[in-house]
Design a protein around this motif. Sequence first.
Motif, PDB file in Angstrom:
ATOM      1  N   MET A  14       0.839  -1.216   0.000  1.00  0.00           N
ATOM      2  CA  MET A  14       0.000   0.000   0.000  1.00  0.00           C
ATOM      3  C   MET A  14       0.865   1.254   0.000  1.00  0.00           C
ATOM      4  O   MET A  14       0.548   2.236  -0.656  1.00  0.00           O
ATOM      5  CB  MET A  14      -0.903   0.013   1.243  1.00  0.00           C
ATOM      6  N   GLU A  15       1.958   1.179   0.738  1.00  0.00           N
ATOM      7  CA  GLU A  15       2.861   2.335   0.798  1.00  0.00           C
ATOM      8  C   GLU A  15       3.509   2.608  -0.556  1.00  0.00           C
ATOM      9  O   GLU A  15       3.760   3.753  -0.905  1.00  0.00           O
ATOM     10  CB  GLU A  15       3.967   2.076   1.830  1.00  0.00           C
ATOM     11  N   LEU A  16       3.759   1.537  -1.258  1.00  0.00           N
ATOM     12  CA  LEU A  16       4.467   1.701  -2.541  1.00  0.00           C
ATOM     13  C   LEU A  16       3.548   2.132  -3.690  1.00  0.00           C
ATOM     14  O   LEU A  16       4.035   2.655  -4.701  1.00  0.00           O
ATOM     15  CB  LEU A  16       5.176   0.392  -2.927  1.00  0.00           C
ATOM     16  N   LEU A  17       2.251   1.904  -3.527  1.00  0.00           N
ATOM     17  CA  LEU A  17       1.338   2.140  -4.655  1.00  0.00           C
ATOM     18  C   LEU A  17       1.394   3.540  -5.288  1.00  0.00           C
ATOM     19  O   LEU A  17       1.417   3.660  -6.514  1.00  0.00           O
ATOM     20  CB  LEU A  17      -0.110   1.810  -4.244  1.00  0.00           C
ATOM     21  N   PRO A  18       1.433   4.611  -4.493  1.00  0.00           N
ATOM     22  CA  PRO A  18       1.475   5.938  -5.142  1.00  0.00           C
ATOM     23  C   PRO A  18       2.674   6.093  -6.067  1.00  0.00           C
ATOM     24  O   PRO A  18       2.572   6.709  -7.118  1.00  0.00           O
ATOM     25  CB  PRO A  18       1.582   6.909  -3.962  1.00  0.00           C
ATOM     26  N   TRP A  19       3.773   5.498  -5.677  1.00  0.00           N
ATOM     27  CA  TRP A  19       4.985   5.636  -6.494  1.00  0.00           C
ATOM     28  C   TRP A  19       4.999   4.618  -7.635  1.00  0.00           C
ATOM     29  O   TRP A  19       5.687   4.789  -8.608  1.00  0.00           O
ATOM     30  CB  TRP A  19       6.213   5.538  -5.590  1.00  0.00           C
ATOM     31  N   LEU A  25       9.177   3.885  -8.892  1.00  0.00           N
ATOM     32  CA  LEU A  25       9.746   2.801  -8.082  1.00  0.00           C
ATOM     33  C   LEU A  25      10.967   2.211  -8.776  1.00  0.00           C
ATOM     34  O   LEU A  25      11.096   2.307 -10.001  1.00  0.00           O
ATOM     35  CB  LEU A  25       8.709   1.693  -7.879  1.00  0.00           C
ATOM     36  N   GLU A  29      11.204  -3.040  -6.766  1.00  0.00           N
ATOM     37  CA  GLU A  29       9.966  -2.677  -6.056  1.00  0.00           C
ATOM     38  C   GLU A  29       8.757  -2.811  -6.991  1.00  0.00           C
ATOM     39  O   GLU A  29       7.690  -3.271  -6.593  1.00  0.00           O
ATOM     40  CB  GLU A  29      10.062  -1.236  -5.546  1.00  0.00           C
TER      41      GLU A  29
ATOM     42  N   THR B 160       4.176  13.688  -4.838  1.00  0.00           N
ATOM     43  CA  THR B 160       4.102  12.330  -5.390  1.00  0.00           C
ATOM     44  C   THR B 160       3.459  12.370  -6.771  1.00  0.00           C
ATOM     45  O   THR B 160       3.951  11.762  -7.720  1.00  0.00           O
ATOM     46  CB  THR B 160       3.268  11.415  -4.460  1.00  0.00           C
ATOM     47  N   MET B 161       2.367  13.117  -6.852  1.00  0.00           N
ATOM     48  CA  MET B 161       1.641  13.166  -8.113  1.00  0.00           C
ATOM     49  C   MET B 161       2.422  13.923  -9.195  1.00  0.00           C
ATOM     50  O   MET B 161       2.161  13.781 -10.367  1.00  0.00           O
ATOM     51  CB  MET B 161       0.257  13.799  -7.907  1.00  0.00           C
ATOM     52  N   TYR B 166       9.847   8.734  -3.436  1.00  0.00           N
ATOM     53  CA  TYR B 166       9.742   9.037  -2.011  1.00  0.00           C
ATOM     54  C   TYR B 166      11.056   9.457  -1.364  1.00  0.00           C
ATOM     55  O   TYR B 166      11.047  10.295  -0.477  1.00  0.00           O
ATOM     56  CB  TYR B 166       8.977   7.966  -1.213  1.00  0.00           C
ATOM     57  N   LYS B 181       6.022   7.957   3.499  1.00  0.00           N
ATOM     58  CA  LYS B 181       5.106   6.858   3.179  1.00  0.00           C
ATOM     59  C   LYS B 181       3.867   6.907   4.091  1.00  0.00           C
ATOM     60  O   LYS B 181       2.750   6.721   3.646  1.00  0.00           O
ATOM     61  CB  LYS B 181       5.823   5.519   3.370  1.00  0.00           C
ATOM     62  N   MET B 184       1.570   9.737   3.158  1.00  0.00           N
ATOM     63  CA  MET B 184       0.846   9.422   1.923  1.00  0.00           C
ATOM     64  C   MET B 184      -0.267   8.429   2.207  1.00  0.00           C
ATOM     65  O   MET B 184      -1.372   8.544   1.677  1.00  0.00           O
ATOM     66  CB  MET B 184       1.846   8.869   0.895  1.00  0.00           C
ATOM     67  N   PHE B 185       0.038   7.479   3.046  1.00  0.00           N
ATOM     68  CA  PHE B 185      -0.943   6.448   3.392  1.00  0.00           C
ATOM     69  C   PHE B 185      -2.182   7.094   4.027  1.00  0.00           C
ATOM     70  O   PHE B 185      -3.312   6.807   3.648  1.00  0.00           O
ATOM     71  CB  PHE B 185      -0.280   5.446   4.351  1.00  0.00           C
ATOM     72  N   ARG B 188      -4.144   9.326   1.573  1.00  0.00           N
ATOM     73  CA  ARG B 188      -4.921   8.533   0.621  1.00  0.00           C
ATOM     74  C   ARG B 188      -6.191   8.007   1.279  1.00  0.00           C
ATOM     75  O   ARG B 188      -7.255   7.996   0.682  1.00  0.00           O
ATOM     76  CB  ARG B 188      -4.058   7.372   0.159  1.00  0.00           C
TER      77      ARG B 188
END
Lengths: 213, 202
Positions: A14-19, A25, A29, B160-161, B166, B181, B184-185, B188
């Motif tokens: 979940m933490e990696l999803l935005p990137w 990534l 990853e 991020t967008m 990161y 992270k 962002m979590f 979101r």
Amino acid sequence: MIDTKHTNPDSHIMELLPWYVNDSLSESEKAEVDAYLVSHPEYLQEIELLRTIQNTTEENIDIPVPNRDRLMQKLDEIEQIDEHSFSQYINQLLAWLFSPRAAWTAIPVALALAVVMLWTPSQTSLNGDFHTLSSGDTTATLTISITTSSTDDASTVIDQMHKLVPAAKIKTKYDNQFVIFLSDKVEPEETIKLLKNLQSLPGVKSAEIVTTR
Amino acid sequence: MLLVNQNLPTKRMPLASTDDPDMILFQRVKRKDRQAFEQLFLAYHERLYRFMFRMLQQHEQVDELVDDVMLVVWQKAGDFRGQSKISTWIMGIAHRMTLKTYQKNKKYRLKHDSNYELDRIPDQFEAGPENTISRDKVYEQIQCGLETISADKRSVVELTMQGYSYPEIAKIIDCPVNTVKTRMFHARKALKVFLQDSFSDR
């Protein structure tokens, strides 16, 4: 923070999803997320949400044409202010230097300097260090100690020294050791030259400056 | 569609490199070369404007702020130690200045507009989920959602967008990668609330 990679793989992904969505990534990853998505298709909805957010942030913004002139004008103003502050600083410094307060500060400083100078030994043993005469002096009278290899050489060396430095007074200390006194002030460069000449005389074992004044 | 822009950061977070064209330009700026400064301004204008406008939503203010960021770059160029890319360092300055203005704006709005908090509640909660959600509506909802999250979290979302990785964001906002992270979590999660209807129907 706890390393979610090992404690909770869901949170880690979940933490990696935005990137993952913004494609920043690393390859490993990215592969990790890809593999996870195959077994967890429910995360595709999460990705869709992130893409929607991303798309909205990409919405066209009316970005004005960069105004270079305005920026450079602001830069000029800043630099003028800086220059002004510098000249103000100099003015303040000058004003302080000529103020009574500066005089009160200068008195103890001058006294301290005087004490330091008085305590500095007037005679400095140089031990052949040609470059350091007494500190701050540009000229000095000096004493040079000469030792010859043998007593037989002494008279020859004295003759040569008389030719080399006619104004010098020569005093014999031992049979093979004597001292040259130069009463007139001699420039440091001349002293070094003289010393080198004395050292190069045949029969001279050593020649060194004993004192300068 | 993914945001892929050559001006935007790369996947890795390299340190300042002498091959970097921005770095060459920046070295000249360090030596107080005004022409190089103008070129750097042109190179960064859009990036800075986009990030700041996304955060502040006020054209006039952002226009001035971009100039201010560049002036700080001019004045502080000598302090740059090459521990990050130039773009990261400049975005860090932009981030700090934006955050300051953001907080100031928020205080101002809370003080002068008593309906401000109410206005931020999206229409969907009043109109119900049966409404058709258009693209504009989604945009509006996301904007509302972004307004409700803290400035710290919001700047992580925006960066991020904009394509920053990161580790780069961590450098820009000066915090550990894990904090990025986490922010962002949570951001979101909050935004999901505003978009739940549009997504629950799919």
